[in-house]
Design an enzyme around this catalytic site. Structure first.
Site, mmCIF file in Angstrom:
data_model
loop_
_atom_site.group_PDB
_atom_site.id
_atom_site.type_symbol
_atom_site.label_atom_id
_atom_site.label_comp_id
_atom_site.label_asym_id
_atom_site.label_seq_id
_atom_site.Cartn_x
_atom_site.Cartn_y
_atom_site.Cartn_z
ATOM 1 N N HIS A 115 9.216 -2.494 -10.347
ATOM 2 C CA HIS A 115 10.401 -2.132 -11.122
ATOM 3 C C HIS A 115 10.257 -0.681 -11.593
ATOM 4 C CE1 HIS A 115 13.932 -2.723 -13.576
ATOM 5 N NE2 HIS A 115 13.302 -2.059 -14.528
ATOM 6 N N GLU A 153 10.710 -16.944 -13.858
ATOM 7 C CA GLU A 153 12.145 -17.273 -13.962
ATOM 8 C C GLU A 153 12.914 -16.277 -14.822
ATOM 9 O OE1 GLU A 153 9.638 -18.862 -15.227
ATOM 10 O OE2 GLU A 153 10.052 -19.088 -17.367
HETATM 11 C C1 GAR Z 1 12.884 1.166 -6.037
HETATM 12 O O1 GAR Z 1 12.984 2.217 -6.950
HETATM 13 C C2 GAR Z 1 12.540 -0.126 -6.746
HETATM 14 O O2 GAR Z 1 11.646 0.044 -7.801
HETATM 15 C C3 GAR Z 1 13.880 -0.547 -7.250
HETATM 16 O O3 GAR Z 1 14.760 -0.245 -6.183
HETATM 17 C C4 GAR Z 1 14.248 0.854 -5.427
HETATM 18 C C5 GAR Z 1 14.159 0.449 -3.983
HETATM 19 O O4 GAR Z 1 13.822 1.534 -3.166
HETATM 20 N N1 GAR Z 1 13.893 -1.927 -7.614
HETATM 21 C C6 GAR Z 1 14.572 -2.421 -8.639
HETATM 22 O O5 GAR Z 1 15.305 -1.739 -9.355
HETATM 23 C C7 GAR Z 1 14.384 -3.905 -8.893
HETATM 24 N N2 GAR Z 1 14.845 -4.254 -10.196
HETATM 25 P P1 GAR Z 1 13.182 1.360 -1.733
HETATM 26 O O6 GAR Z 1 14.097 0.416 -0.941
HETATM 27 O O7 GAR Z 1 13.189 2.726 -1.158
HETATM 28 O O8 GAR Z 1 11.800 0.808 -1.887
#
Ligand code: GAR
Length: 206
Positions: A115, A153
């Protein structure tokens, strides 16, 4: 029966897959030695992450909510696919769907997520991708970062495994901040956490 020497890893993705790439590179460089990425599942057929997986010779599956009918049917299909590949560890790397408690309960301490903030700041439902960085800049925090945690969860509520802080700059935009958090934090702690948890899993099944 031969013993498993590496945890079988499935990476679940929805988008660009830069975190998936960091995991692939880490396995190739020997940063991940206790696990092997054997499957990539995307809930988005257009995800560039699928190309990254194919380029690395990793098997892929596309499982969409629309294609399956609803979230429950999609999760059932994901579980079937994970089971048929004998997966030990599930890594959520930009997977933009909140998994039900039935799913997370089935894989207790076997699912990790990255995250893009220092949990418990800017997390939970509605905080994903660029929105997280927009919220951090709107609040005016001077330090943000990334967190890898177990998935339970509660969205972004599971036990924290690793975190890394990143300083915010005066002229940051959500985009510039997202890039720096990825480069300095996410792409480092996700592979490190994957190795740590894979090693624990292997030790627990010996
Ligand atoms: C990343 O920054 C990840 O941490 C975030 O989405 C992006 C995906 O990038 N995830 C979230 O926000 C989950 N809550 P990527 O497809 O280039 O790895």
């Amino acid at each position: 029966m031969s013993r498993k020497t590496k945890a079988s890893i499935a990476v679940l993705v929805s988008g660009g897959g830069t975190n998936l790439q960091a995991l692939i590179d880490a396995e190739q460089k020997g940063i991940i030695t206790s696990g092997h990425i054997s499957l990539v599942i995307s809930n988005n057929p257009g995800a560039y992450a699928l190309t990254r997986a194919a380029n690395a010779g990793i098997e892929t599956a596309v499982i969409t909510r629309k294609g399956c009918g609803d979230q429950q049917a999609m999760e059932a299909k994901i579980i079937e696919t994970l089971e048929s590949h004998d997966i030990d560890l599930i890594i959520l790397a930009g997977f933009m769907s909140i998994l039900s408690s039935d799913f997370t309960g089935k894989y207790d301490h076997r699912i990790i997520n990255v995250h893009p903030s220092l949990i418990p700041s800017f997390c939970g439902e509605g905080f994903y991708g660029l929105r997280v960085h927009e919220a951090a800049l709107a609040k005016g925090v001077r330090v943000t970062g990334a967190t890898v945690h177990y998935v339970n969860e509660i969205p972004d509520g599971g036990e924290i495994i690793m975190q890394k802080a990143v300083n915010i700059r005066e002229n940051d935009t959500p985009e510039s901040l997202q890039k720096r958090v990825m480069r300095l934090a996410e792409w480092k702690i996700l592979p490190a956490a994957a190795e740590k948890v894979s090693a624990q899993i292997i030790a627990s099944i010996q």
